[in-house]
Design a protein around this motif. Structure first.
Motif, short mmCIF file in Angstrom:
data_model
loop_
_atom_site.label_atom_id
_atom_site.label_comp_id
_atom_site.label_asym_id
_atom_site.label_seq_id
_atom_site.Cartn_x
_atom_site.Cartn_y
_atom_site.Cartn_z
N HIS A 1 -12.22 -9.87 -2.79
CA HIS A 1 -12.31 -8.44 -3.06
C HIS A 1 -13.65 -8.09 -3.65
O HIS A 1 -14.31 -8.93 -4.27
N GLN A 2 -14.06 -6.86 -3.44
CA GLN A 2 -15.28 -6.35 -4.03
C GLN A 2 -15.20 -4.83 -4.08
O GLN A 2 -14.70 -4.19 -3.16
N HIS A 3 -15.66 -4.27 -5.19
CA HIS A 3 -15.67 -2.81 -5.36
C HIS A 3 -17.00 -2.24 -4.88
O HIS A 3 -18.05 -2.85 -5.13
N ARG B 1 -2.06 0.32 -1.85
CA ARG B 1 -2.56 1.45 -2.64
C ARG B 1 -1.45 2.49 -2.79
O ARG B 1 -0.68 2.73 -1.85
N THR C 1 -8.48 -1.76 -15.08
CA THR C 1 -8.02 -2.99 -14.43
C THR C 1 -6.94 -3.66 -15.26
O THR C 1 -7.08 -3.78 -16.47
N TRP D 1 -10.74 4.62 -2.14
CA TRP D 1 -10.01 5.09 -3.32
C TRP D 1 -10.74 6.25 -3.97
O TRP D 1 -11.96 6.41 -3.84
N CYS E 1 -5.13 -5.78 -5.79
CA CYS E 1 -5.72 -6.97 -5.17
C CYS E 1 -4.82 -8.15 -5.51
O CYS E 1 -4.77 -8.58 -6.67
N LYS F 1 -11.05 -2.32 4.52
CA LYS F 1 -11.72 -1.40 3.60
C LYS F 1 -10.67 -0.43 3.08
O LYS F 1 -10.01 0.26 3.86
N TYR G 1 -14.71 2.42 -2.49
CA TYR G 1 -13.76 1.63 -1.69
C TYR G 1 -13.81 0.17 -2.12
O TYR G 1 -14.74 -0.27 -2.79
N ASP G 2 -12.77 -0.55 -1.75
CA ASP G 2 -12.74 -1.99 -1.94
C ASP G 2 -12.72 -2.66 -0.57
O ASP G 2 -12.20 -2.09 0.39
N TYR H 1 -5.63 -2.00 -10.03
CA TYR H 1 -6.69 -1.08 -10.42
C TYR H 1 -6.16 0.35 -10.44
O TYR H 1 -5.37 0.74 -9.56
N MET I 1 -11.25 -6.05 0.99
CA MET I 1 -10.37 -7.18 0.68
C MET I 1 -10.09 -8.00 1.92
O MET I 1 -10.04 -7.48 3.04
#
Lengths: 213, 213, 213, 213
Positions: C154-156, A49, C168, C140, C148, C137, C124-125, C116, C127
């Motif tokens: 990954h998941q938002h 990030r 993105t 953001w 990513c 975690k 947060y993401d 992103y 991953m």
């Protein structure tokens, strides 16, 4: 019809280096599978990030006059795991440009594309492709996304009252790796150069991008 | 220091097309996920084989004089599943060049690389890069593999007594898809052109590759 | 040491399709140079702009419940000149995701990377890479840019009080063209599939991405 | 309909690493333009030749039993200017496989494609794609060119009376650079791994490729 012995004509009267049959090229190697694989695989890329607070501070730093070191107000978000690619991800970079009110850049073009997303401010781009009789002025404002295709002349202009900040996506790292990255900078066919250690855009074209302040 | 309003100067006295804020570009679309995916995925590539007997017959056909249609003796092994790529695999092509004894080609260069493997015959290539004060003659014979890097002038010459057949690997289809394929053909900076439907190498440079027979 | 005749063992007792020597593969062709070039070159990409006002309206449309048609709240900024690539530029796409407060997505991974940039909101993401004993975690907020990497779960999640909007960048179009795009969706090794007309992510994994509303 | 707070559920009861807002990722950097360019450009690739006499000698060396070091009889023609790519050109490699009469290889697959050209001998390949109910046997003989598409199981078998030599073209270096190279070796979904310094095909799958001699 007589066949002409081209071979002789092509080199007639020319000085040439000759690489005889079976002479080894010093920069070649034949590697067996087990020696090659460990060297050919690359390091894993970790999640990362880049914080806005850091980006903002860096942008303000390069928005001062004179620009400290650089010839344009542009930062690149580098991921060290991409190593020689110097990208944000392998093959792609995210950069951010800041322009003070009234500032513009000189035109150039390159074989990499650029997608822009305006994070702040307003202004316009001037773009021109080889077959365009005249350039196109593309106005932009906060939130707009716009594309400068490969090999298209382009230049940003901030015609608003606040600083303009533009997020940039480029495939520069992929093309640099492929060695098919060419720059024309400043505009002029004699300035078309392949990018490599012997020709570094902005460094070897010093002055071409200087803001006219 | 007074900031100069570049924006006004850049377009001063110039005719330009203007794309106003919020004006829609006809060639853009915003697609939701479910509409986009089915269109964005590509067809599967099936295994394939190109038979030597067929290649040999086609090579003999284009080795005749005058060359039927084409301006050089070159065939491409196309896999139809690569669709618009017109490649042997996605992103890469295998071609085969045949040269009768004594024949040579004029120099050109492009941003795609070419790896050559000599299937038959002997001859040499003449290559030159931007910083080379003089060209290099690289001799080759059956079984040799050699590389013409991106943006390097090159030309094949058959100086043997039999037909030379050279297998060629190029990343042309990848670069054409990326739109960063440039050709200089024939040699001369004014002939540097981006490859696209408006400029087709060999077709739009008719004559530049004609064998000097 | 006796050499084992592998060939016979490999196919022992197996049903196979056989492609005999010299049998033609229907999806192959041998094209001479002059027939191939006009088909292999691609159309030029024009400059383009996607207006924020249009993006915003489309995002609000897909932020409603139930999601109209799609299984996630994601739009793609398509440039029609990229044709079969369905990208914003050749090889790359810009998309925008909107998440209502409290919404999250299920985990998946793919061989394309995703960069992103947070345009609005906070969250947060989560991953995880293959060798990670536990997920990470990554928090953001507006202005942050995060990556990513390829083949990373990954998941938002939007854990703020307003809608989150994330720009993105993906190399999906390049990988789809190369045919080396694989998806695992939902998480589970048996769900690893090559993306093509026979397997369309989100469509053929219907339900895997449904928001748990 | 009540919106479910996904965020809390997703990490419920899980151990996670947390990267707080504004925490710096050690592997990220923000570089101004003038510092970035000289590091991001790559070295020029020089023309090169790999002599058949050298290739032949190296192939005979690895055709002996036991194979010295390697687990398959494969050499790669490396150009040192491609540096970390370890390719023959940037993004592509030329390799040569030799198989003694009767020898075969175990099946594997990878996201890189392989184009083969038979330089000597005869034999066949067995290939299978995900949706194929049964494998296809593709016979080949000297001069034939054939394709193993991305993510297709394949194995070579020499069923002739002489050594088979196959020239191979792969986009391995490009995919390794993109970090989207996956291997399944030996066949089995649990063996699907992303290729990187932590997983080196052939080395970390020792035994999987051993010829069954």
């Amino acid at each position: 019809m007589a066949i002409e012995k081209q071979g002789e004509k092509i080199l007639e009267g020319k000085r040439v280096q000759v690489k005889k049959l079976n002479e080894k090229f010093a920069w070649t190697k034949l590697l067996p599978d087990d020696e090659w694989y460990p060297k050919a695989v690359r390091r894993m890329i970790r999640p990362a990030r880049w914080n806005w607070s850091d980006c903002k501070a860096k942008l303000q730093e390069i928005a001062s006059d004179p620009i400290p070191g650089a010839d344009r107000r542009f930062i690149i978000l580098v991921h060290e795991d991409t190593e020689e690619m110097m990208g944000t991800a392998p093959g792609a970079l995210i950069g951010m440009t800041i322009l003070n009110p009234g500032e513009g850049l000189k035109a150039h073009r390159h074989t990499s594309f650029a997608i822009y997303h305006v994070l702040q401010g307003k202004g316009y781009d001037v773009m021109q492709q080889e077959d365009d009789p005249e350039p196109t002025k593309i106005e932009w404002t906060k939130g707009d996304t716009f594309l400068c295709p490969a090999w298209t002349y382009h230049q940003h202009v901030n015609d608003g009252d606040e600083q303009a900040i533009i997020l940039t996506v480029q495939d520069f790292p992929l093309l640099a790796a492929q060695r098919n990255l060419l720059f024309e900078e400043p505009r002029g066919r004699d300035n078309i150069k392949q990018v490599n250690k012997k020709f570094v855009p902005h460094k070897d074209t010093e002055g071409s991008f200087k803001l006219d302040l």
